[in-house]
Design a protein around this motif. Structure first.
Motif, PDB file in Angstrom:
ATOM      1  N   VAL A  82       0.654  -1.173   0.114  1.00 24.54           N
ATOM      2  CA  VAL A  82       0.028   0.115  -0.234  1.00 24.54           C
ATOM      3  C   VAL A  82       1.068   1.108  -0.250  1.00 24.54           C
ATOM      4  N   ALA A  83       2.088   1.269   0.774  1.00 29.19           N
ATOM      5  CA  ALA A  83       2.381   2.657   1.391  1.00 29.19           C
ATOM      6  C   ALA A  83       3.730   2.914   0.001  1.00 29.19           C
ATOM      7  N   GLN A  84       4.380   1.858  -0.517  1.00 28.38           N
ATOM      8  CA  GLN A  84       5.474   1.807  -0.914  1.00 28.38           C
ATOM      9  C   GLN A  84       5.943   2.577  -1.981  1.00 28.38           C
ATOM     10  N   PRO A  85       4.829   2.897  -3.257  1.00 27.37           N
ATOM     11  CA  PRO A  85       4.418   3.193  -4.279  1.00 27.37           C
ATOM     12  C   PRO A  85       4.317   4.951  -3.649  1.00 27.37           C
ATOM     13  N   LEU A  86       3.677   5.538  -2.305  1.00 26.77           N
ATOM     14  CA  LEU A  86       3.952   6.923  -2.055  1.00 26.77           C
ATOM     15  C   LEU A  86       5.216   7.257  -1.730  1.00 26.77           C
ATOM     16  N   LEU A  87       5.742   7.025  -0.532  1.00 26.74           N
ATOM     17  CA  LEU A  87       7.000   6.664  -0.059  1.00 26.74           C
ATOM     18  C   LEU A  87       7.649   6.642  -1.228  1.00 26.74           C
ATOM     19  N   ASP A  88       7.995   6.482  -2.693  1.00 31.72           N
ATOM     20  CA  ASP A  88       8.734   6.288  -3.558  1.00 31.72           C
ATOM     21  C   ASP A  88       8.722   7.913  -3.936  1.00 31.72           C
ATOM     22  N   ARG A  89       7.051   7.967  -4.154  1.00 30.59           N
ATOM     23  CA  ARG A  89       7.041   9.444  -4.842  1.00 30.59           C
ATOM     24  C   ARG A  89       7.272  10.031  -4.096  1.00 30.59           C
ATOM     25  N   LEU A  90       7.283  10.745  -2.312  1.00 29.18           N
ATOM     26  CA  LEU A  90       7.729  11.649  -1.878  1.00 29.18           C
ATOM     27  C   LEU A  90       9.340  11.839  -1.806  1.00 29.18           C
TER      28      LEU A  90
END
Length: 263
Positions: A82-90
């Motif tokens: 759930v979180a990894q793509p969002l963390l990568d973007r930030l």
């Protein structure tokens, strides 16, 4: 049985801080256990597959069984997916280390990260450890969502950090900590410099589920020479947006769902 379990967990936690291994005598002294009892306990942990003994030096060290259990848990919970793509973007936008900590009872534990620094100094502390609440941006962000009384109760259980173990600006009093929490409440995110570590700064925002429960915290951390107060304020909208995106996506994680319902 309770004493055996407590000793077993203390042994595992102690060995986790010594990946190079520890001698039997050292473990006995450091854990204040009789030599014979230490040897028996290690023998049981070896039998269960959690500890091994180095054949060349005789030191005891953890196997990867605990790591495997943790990774399996995170995989099945859906947190990283759930979180990894969002963390990568930030992380790409910030150019610094971005991490996600989840609320686990009275503690915060980092479970996922993305490194945005591509050159120069890269800040990347240990993962999987319980977060010090009084001396970290993650801790401040979480505590700021509570009343002062609730926040201080949690800090009292864990204790204040010492400047010699953290940064020179680590708060060591209730007054100093509450000043950080008031600022975090006012601006919607926490921001520190040279609190967790000398020469390092960080910022953090809480992740709230649909019912308002805080289920985690997103952080950005890096060297103070790059991650200045001005830079952190520039990144604040992206940090808050990521926290909101993780919150919206949290329904896909079984663990996040359970955290939301139980809070």
């Amino acid at each position: 049985m309770t004493a055996i379990l407590e000793r077993s967990f203390k042994m595992l936690e102690h060995l986790a801080g010594h990946p190079e291994g520890r001698a039997l005598s050292a473990l006995s002294a450091e854990l204040d256990m009789p030599l014979s009892a230490t040897h028996r306990l290690l023998g049981e942990l070896i039998r269960c597959g959690y500890v091994r003994q180095d054949q060349s030096h005789g030191d005891y060290m953890l196997t990867i069984k605990l790591v495997s259990l943790g990774l399996s848990f995170l995989s099945n919970s859906g947190i990283v997916d759930v979180a990894q793509p969002l963390l990568d973007r930030l992380a790409a936008e910030a150019g610094e280390l971005v991490r996600l900590a989840v609320v686990d009872g009275d503690e915060l534990t980092f479970v996922a990260k993305a490194q945005g620094a591509t050159r120069g100094l890269r800040y990347d502390p240990d993962m999987g450890l319980s977060v010090n609440l009084s001396c970290s941006s993650a801790g401040h962000a979480w505590l700021s969502t509570m009343t002062d009384e609730q926040a201080l109760q949690l800090v009292a259980r864990q204790g204040f950090g010492k400047p010699e173990d953290y940064g020179p600006k680590a708060p060591t009093s209730v007054k100093a900590l509450l000043a950080y929490l008031r600022t975090a409440r006012k601006q919607g995110f926490a921001m520190i410099n040279e609190v967790f570590a000398p020469g390092m700064s960080a910022m953090a925002a809480p992740v709230r589920s649909g019912n308002g429960a805080v289920i985690g915290v997103i952080t950005i951390a890096g060297p103070l020479v790059r991650l200045t107060e001005e830079r952190m304020r520039e990144l604040a909208p992206a940090l808050l947006a990521t926290a909101q995106d993780v919150a919206q996506a949290s329904g896909a994680s079984a663990l996040f769902k359970r955290r939301s319902l139980s809070t």
